[in-house]
Scaffold this motif. Structure first.
Motif, PDB file in Angstrom:
ATOM      1  N   GLY A  63       1.903   2.022  -3.341  1.00  0.00           N
ATOM      2  CA  GLY A  63       0.826   2.371  -4.256  1.00  0.00           C
ATOM      3  C   GLY A  63       0.399   1.294  -5.236  1.00  0.00           C
ATOM      4  O   GLY A  63      -0.157   1.600  -6.288  1.00  0.00           O
ATOM      5  N   TYR A  64       0.618   0.023  -4.892  1.00  0.00           N
ATOM      6  CA  TYR A  64       0.233  -1.076  -5.777  1.00  0.00           C
ATOM      7  C   TYR A  64      -1.037  -1.759  -5.282  1.00  0.00           C
ATOM      8  O   TYR A  64      -1.255  -1.882  -4.072  1.00  0.00           O
ATOM      9  CB  TYR A  64       1.335  -2.136  -5.839  1.00  0.00           C
ATOM     10  CG  TYR A  64       2.581  -1.693  -6.538  1.00  0.00           C
ATOM     11  CD1 TYR A  64       2.635  -1.642  -7.928  1.00  0.00           C
ATOM     12  CD2 TYR A  64       3.721  -1.338  -5.822  1.00  0.00           C
ATOM     13  CE1 TYR A  64       3.787  -1.243  -8.580  1.00  0.00           C
ATOM     14  CE2 TYR A  64       4.871  -0.935  -6.466  1.00  0.00           C
ATOM     15  CZ  TYR A  64       4.894  -0.891  -7.845  1.00  0.00           C
ATOM     16  OH  TYR A  64       6.034  -0.489  -8.494  1.00  0.00           O
ATOM     17  N   ASN A  65      -1.858  -2.255  -6.217  1.00  0.00           N
ATOM     18  CA  ASN A  65      -2.951  -3.135  -5.820  1.00  0.00           C
ATOM     19  C   ASN A  65      -2.398  -4.563  -5.782  1.00  0.00           C
ATOM     20  O   ASN A  65      -1.259  -4.812  -6.196  1.00  0.00           O
ATOM     21  CB  ASN A  65      -4.164  -2.998  -6.749  1.00  0.00           C
ATOM     22  CG  ASN A  65      -3.873  -3.406  -8.174  1.00  0.00           C
ATOM     23  OD1 ASN A  65      -3.104  -4.337  -8.437  1.00  0.00           O
ATOM     24  ND2 ASN A  65      -4.481  -2.718  -9.120  1.00  0.00           N
ATOM     25  N   GLN A  66      -3.184  -5.489  -5.283  1.00  0.00           N
ATOM     26  CA  GLN A  66      -2.689  -6.864  -5.123  1.00  0.00           C
ATOM     27  C   GLN A  66      -2.301  -7.501  -6.454  1.00  0.00           C
ATOM     28  O   GLN A  66      -1.279  -8.183  -6.533  1.00  0.00           O
ATOM     29  CB  GLN A  66      -3.725  -7.734  -4.413  1.00  0.00           C
ATOM     30  CG  GLN A  66      -3.778  -7.515  -2.932  1.00  0.00           C
ATOM     31  CD  GLN A  66      -4.706  -8.489  -2.235  1.00  0.00           C
ATOM     32  OE1 GLN A  66      -5.675  -8.970  -2.818  1.00  0.00           O
ATOM     33  NE2 GLN A  66      -4.424  -8.757  -0.972  1.00  0.00           N
ATOM     34  N   ALA A  67      -3.099  -7.296  -7.479  1.00  0.00           N
ATOM     35  CA  ALA A  67      -2.818  -7.932  -8.772  1.00  0.00           C
ATOM     36  C   ALA A  67      -1.504  -7.432  -9.367  1.00  0.00           C
ATOM     37  O   ALA A  67      -0.682  -8.230  -9.844  1.00  0.00           O
ATOM     38  CB  ALA A  67      -3.970  -7.684  -9.743  1.00  0.00           C
ATOM     39  N   ASP A  68      -1.294  -6.126  -9.338  1.00  0.00           N
ATOM     40  CA  ASP A  68      -0.048  -5.566  -9.888  1.00  0.00           C
ATOM     41  C   ASP A  68       1.158  -6.012  -9.085  1.00  0.00           C
ATOM     42  O   ASP A  68       2.219  -6.319  -9.636  1.00  0.00           O
ATOM     43  CB  ASP A  68      -0.118  -4.040  -9.939  1.00  0.00           C
ATOM     44  CG  ASP A  68      -1.125  -3.528 -10.954  1.00  0.00           C
ATOM     45  OD1 ASP A  68      -1.504  -4.300 -11.867  1.00  0.00           O
ATOM     46  OD2 ASP A  68      -1.542  -2.363 -10.830  1.00  0.00           O
ATOM     47  N   ALA A 109      -8.397   3.736   4.538  1.00  0.00           N
ATOM     48  CA  ALA A 109      -9.572   3.707   3.665  1.00  0.00           C
ATOM     49  C   ALA A 109      -9.166   3.866   2.208  1.00  0.00           C
ATOM     50  O   ALA A 109      -9.693   3.179   1.327  1.00  0.00           O
ATOM     51  CB  ALA A 109     -10.551   4.808   4.061  1.00  0.00           C
ATOM     52  N   PHE A 110      -8.212   4.744   1.929  1.00  0.00           N
ATOM     53  CA  PHE A 110      -7.701   4.899   0.561  1.00  0.00           C
ATOM     54  C   PHE A 110      -7.062   3.594   0.085  1.00  0.00           C
ATOM     55  O   PHE A 110      -7.234   3.192  -1.065  1.00  0.00           O
ATOM     56  CB  PHE A 110      -6.679   6.037   0.468  1.00  0.00           C
ATOM     57  CG  PHE A 110      -7.283   7.407   0.458  1.00  0.00           C
ATOM     58  CD1 PHE A 110      -8.194   7.770  -0.529  1.00  0.00           C
ATOM     59  CD2 PHE A 110      -6.946   8.328   1.415  1.00  0.00           C
ATOM     60  CE1 PHE A 110      -8.749   9.042  -0.552  1.00  0.00           C
ATOM     61  CE2 PHE A 110      -7.486   9.605   1.409  1.00  0.00           C
ATOM     62  CZ  PHE A 110      -8.397   9.961   0.420  1.00  0.00           C
ATOM     63  N   ALA A 111      -6.309   2.942   0.962  1.00  0.00           N
ATOM     64  CA  ALA A 111      -5.639   1.694   0.597  1.00  0.00           C
ATOM     65  C   ALA A 111      -6.660   0.617   0.240  1.00  0.00           C
ATOM     66  O   ALA A 111      -6.500  -0.116  -0.739  1.00  0.00           O
ATOM     67  CB  ALA A 111      -4.738   1.223   1.735  1.00  0.00           C
ATOM     68  N   VAL A 112      -7.717   0.520   1.036  1.00  0.00           N
ATOM     69  CA  VAL A 112      -8.758  -0.467   0.770  1.00  0.00           C
ATOM     70  C   VAL A 112      -9.436  -0.162  -0.568  1.00  0.00           C
ATOM     71  O   VAL A 112      -9.678  -1.054  -1.372  1.00  0.00           O
ATOM     72  CB  VAL A 112      -9.788  -0.507   1.925  1.00  0.00           C
ATOM     73  CG1 VAL A 112     -11.024  -1.302   1.537  1.00  0.00           C
ATOM     74  CG2 VAL A 112      -9.138  -1.084   3.169  1.00  0.00           C
ATOM     75  N   ALA A 113      -9.720   1.113  -0.818  1.00  0.00           N
ATOM     76  CA  ALA A 113     -10.350   1.505  -2.085  1.00  0.00           C
ATOM     77  C   ALA A 113      -9.452   1.150  -3.261  1.00  0.00           C
ATOM     78  O   ALA A 113      -9.936   0.681  -4.300  1.00  0.00           O
ATOM     79  CB  ALA A 113     -10.659   2.999  -2.071  1.00  0.00           C
ATOM     80  N   ASN A 114      -8.155   1.337  -3.115  1.00  0.00           N
ATOM     81  CA  ASN A 114      -7.216   0.985  -4.192  1.00  0.00           C
ATOM     82  C   ASN A 114      -7.175  -0.517  -4.416  1.00  0.00           C
ATOM     83  O   ASN A 114      -7.026  -0.974  -5.545  1.00  0.00           O
ATOM     84  CB  ASN A 114      -5.809   1.499  -3.884  1.00  0.00           C
ATOM     85  CG  ASN A 114      -5.679   2.988  -4.084  1.00  0.00           C
ATOM     86  OD1 ASN A 114      -6.444   3.589  -4.824  1.00  0.00           O
ATOM     87  ND2 ASN A 114      -4.724   3.588  -3.424  1.00  0.00           N
ATOM     88  N   ASP A 115      -7.285  -1.298  -3.340  1.00  0.00           N
ATOM     89  CA  ASP A 115      -7.295  -2.751  -3.470  1.00  0.00           C
ATOM     90  C   ASP A 115      -8.510  -3.232  -4.253  1.00  0.00           C
ATOM     91  O   ASP A 115      -8.448  -4.214  -4.974  1.00  0.00           O
ATOM     92  CB  ASP A 115      -7.321  -3.428  -2.087  1.00  0.00           C
ATOM     93  CG  ASP A 115      -5.969  -3.426  -1.433  1.00  0.00           C
ATOM     94  OD1 ASP A 115      -4.948  -3.153  -2.108  1.00  0.00           O
ATOM     95  OD2 ASP A 115      -5.912  -3.705  -0.220  1.00  0.00           O
ATOM     96  N   VAL A 166       0.835  -1.198   0.000  1.00  0.00           N
ATOM     97  CA  VAL A 166       0.000   0.000   0.000  1.00  0.00           C
ATOM     98  C   VAL A 166       0.874   1.254   0.000  1.00  0.00           C
ATOM     99  O   VAL A 166       0.609   2.210  -0.735  1.00  0.00           O
ATOM    100  CB  VAL A 166      -0.974  -0.019   1.198  1.00  0.00           C
ATOM    101  CG1 VAL A 166      -1.669   1.311   1.378  1.00  0.00           C
ATOM    102  CG2 VAL A 166      -1.987  -1.144   1.023  1.00  0.00           C
ATOM    103  N   ARG A 167       1.927   1.234   0.795  1.00  0.00           N
ATOM    104  CA  ARG A 167       2.836   2.385   0.854  1.00  0.00           C
ATOM    105  C   ARG A 167       3.393   2.714  -0.521  1.00  0.00           C
ATOM    106  O   ARG A 167       3.539   3.877  -0.887  1.00  0.00           O
ATOM    107  CB  ARG A 167       3.983   2.091   1.829  1.00  0.00           C
ATOM    108  CG  ARG A 167       5.025   3.213   1.933  1.00  0.00           C
ATOM    109  CD  ARG A 167       6.156   2.850   2.879  1.00  0.00           C
ATOM    110  NE  ARG A 167       6.998   1.779   2.401  1.00  0.00           N
ATOM    111  CZ  ARG A 167       8.002   1.926   1.533  1.00  0.00           C
ATOM    112  NH1 ARG A 167       8.284   3.100   1.025  1.00  0.00           N
ATOM    113  NH2 ARG A 167       8.734   0.883   1.171  1.00  0.00           N
TER     114      ARG A 167
END
Length: 109
Positions: free
Chosen positions: A15-20, A101-107, A12-13
């Protein structure tokens, strides 16, 4: 906090989602999910691959962060650290919840 939680924190730090992040490390998204849930542990090849993208592998494995020197931060990171030092603890807790919350939204994106 366990290895999976610290791994997610680093992802998250950066800036990647799980797939990337899984693609960077050469694993399936389900493997990434299992690492972050703590159901499996990443191997050395995985850790070496994510280290190349800036993951603090020592922190992921041990929970210990080495001090970061100002010269190692981006200008934005240095400014953020400078500002964070001026924030009251009660306000910092709010900011941490917002960042989560931003991290969850990015995921989910």
């Amino acid at each position: 906090m366990n290895i999976g939680e610290r791994l997610r924190e680093e992802r998250v730090r950066l800036g990647y989602n799980q797939a990337d992040f899984a693609a960077i490390a050469g694993v399936a998204k389900t493997s990434q999910f299992n690492y972050e849930k703590g159901e499996r542990s990443p191997d050395a090849a995985y850790l070496a691959a994510v280290a190349e993208k800036g993951v603090d592998v020592l922190y992921v494995v041990t929970g210990v962060r080495l001090p970061v020197h100002a010269g190692q931060l981006s200008p934005e990171g240095a400014e953020l650290m400078h500002l964070a030092q001026k924030i009251k603890d009660s306000d910092m807790a709010i900011l941490v919840r917002m960042a989560s919350a931003f991290a969850v939204a990015n995921d989910q994106a």
